[in-house]
Design a protein around this motif. Sequence first.
Motif, PDB file in Angstrom:
ATOM      1  N   MET A  25      -8.565   5.979  -4.200  1.00 18.73           N
ATOM      2  CA  MET A  25      -7.958   4.667  -4.011  1.00 18.73           C
ATOM      3  C   MET A  25      -7.870   3.955  -5.351  1.00 18.73           C
ATOM      4  SD  MET A  25      -9.811   3.415  -0.543  1.00 18.73           S
ATOM      5  CE  MET A  25     -11.406   4.090  -0.964  1.00 18.73           C
ATOM      6  N   ALA A  54      -1.904  -1.330  -3.847  1.00 19.41           N
ATOM      7  CA  ALA A  54      -2.904  -0.269  -3.830  1.00 19.41           C
ATOM      8  C   ALA A  54      -2.212   1.072  -3.629  1.00 19.41           C
ATOM      9  CB  ALA A  54      -3.913  -0.502  -2.721  1.00 19.41           C
ATOM     10  N   VAL A  79       0.847  -1.197   0.000  1.00 23.86           N
ATOM     11  CA  VAL A  79       0.000   0.000   0.000  1.00 23.86           C
ATOM     12  C   VAL A  79       0.880   1.245   0.000  1.00 23.86           C
ATOM     13  CG1 VAL A  79      -1.771   1.278   1.246  1.00 23.86           C
ATOM     14  CG2 VAL A  79      -1.814  -1.220   1.266  1.00 23.86           C
ATOM     15  N   ARG A 139     -10.424   1.971  -9.628  1.00 21.12           N
ATOM     16  CA  ARG A 139     -10.217   3.285  -9.006  1.00 21.12           C
ATOM     17  C   ARG A 139     -11.513   3.796  -8.402  1.00 21.12           C
ATOM     18  NH1 ARG A 139     -10.489   8.710 -10.361  1.00 21.12           N
ATOM     19  NH2 ARG A 139      -8.766   9.984  -9.630  1.00 21.12           N
ATOM     20  N   ILE A 197      -5.730   3.584   7.418  1.00 21.39           N
ATOM     21  CA  ILE A 197      -5.855   3.256   5.999  1.00 21.39           C
ATOM     22  C   ILE A 197      -5.267   1.873   5.715  1.00 21.39           C
ATOM     23  CG2 ILE A 197      -5.097   3.898   3.672  1.00 21.39           C
ATOM     24  CD1 ILE A 197      -5.235   6.847   4.663  1.00 21.39           C
ATOM     25  N   VAL A 222      -3.141   5.097  -2.478  1.00 24.04           N
ATOM     26  CA  VAL A 222      -4.138   5.977  -1.874  1.00 24.04           C
ATOM     27  C   VAL A 222      -3.585   7.397  -1.926  1.00 24.04           C
ATOM     28  CG1 VAL A 222      -5.458   6.534   0.208  1.00 24.04           C
ATOM     29  CG2 VAL A 222      -4.924   4.147  -0.320  1.00 24.04           C
ATOM     30  N   LEU A 256      -7.394  -1.273   4.247  1.00 22.97           N
ATOM     31  CA  LEU A 256      -7.061  -1.847   2.944  1.00 22.97           C
ATOM     32  C   LEU A 256      -6.614  -3.305   3.067  1.00 22.97           C
ATOM     33  CD1 LEU A 256      -5.309   1.082   1.069  1.00 22.97           C
ATOM     34  CD2 LEU A 256      -7.552   0.126   0.654  1.00 22.97           C
ATOM     35  N   ILE A 316     -12.559   7.051   3.322  1.00 29.80           N
ATOM     36  CA  ILE A 316     -11.957   5.722   3.130  1.00 29.80           C
ATOM     37  C   ILE A 316     -13.024   4.642   3.310  1.00 29.80           C
ATOM     38  CG2 ILE A 316     -10.333   4.047   4.108  1.00 29.80           C
ATOM     39  CD1 ILE A 316      -8.931   6.173   2.463  1.00 29.80           C
ATOM     40  N   ILE A 325       0.747   5.327   0.260  1.00 33.94           N
ATOM     41  CA  ILE A 325      -0.129   6.419   0.680  1.00 33.94           C
ATOM     42  C   ILE A 325       0.577   7.739   0.403  1.00 33.94           C
ATOM     43  CG2 ILE A 325      -1.355   7.475   2.611  1.00 33.94           C
ATOM     44  CD1 ILE A 325      -1.417   4.651   3.885  1.00 33.94           C
TER      45      ILE A 325
END
Length: 95
Positions: free
Chosen positions: A56, A37, A3, A66, A20, A39, A24, A78, A5
């Motif tokens: 996201m 992913a 992930v 998306r 987050i 974000v 996720l 979120i 961010i």
Amino acid sequence: MNVQIQSVKFDAGQKLIEFIEKKLAKLDRFAENATGADVVLKLEKDDERGNKIAVMTLHVPGGDLRVEEQAHTFEEAIDNGLDVMKRRIEKHKEK
């Protein structure tokens, strides 16, 4: 799942980042083949609809999924975005 961010024009706190990542991580149950992913958290000037935007992007084989959500808090954006993402994953699996 990896992930990434990114926060635009502000620094996201550690508590928000952990929130987050925790949320996720639950997507792994729905998209077992997801490779990662992204974000992106943004602030906007529109206070009526909420000035927090979360975008996201879930990387799955066959294309990226998306979702963009706007709310009064990032946590709310979120949560709402994850609900939409779960539906998109189900539709993607059907293809």
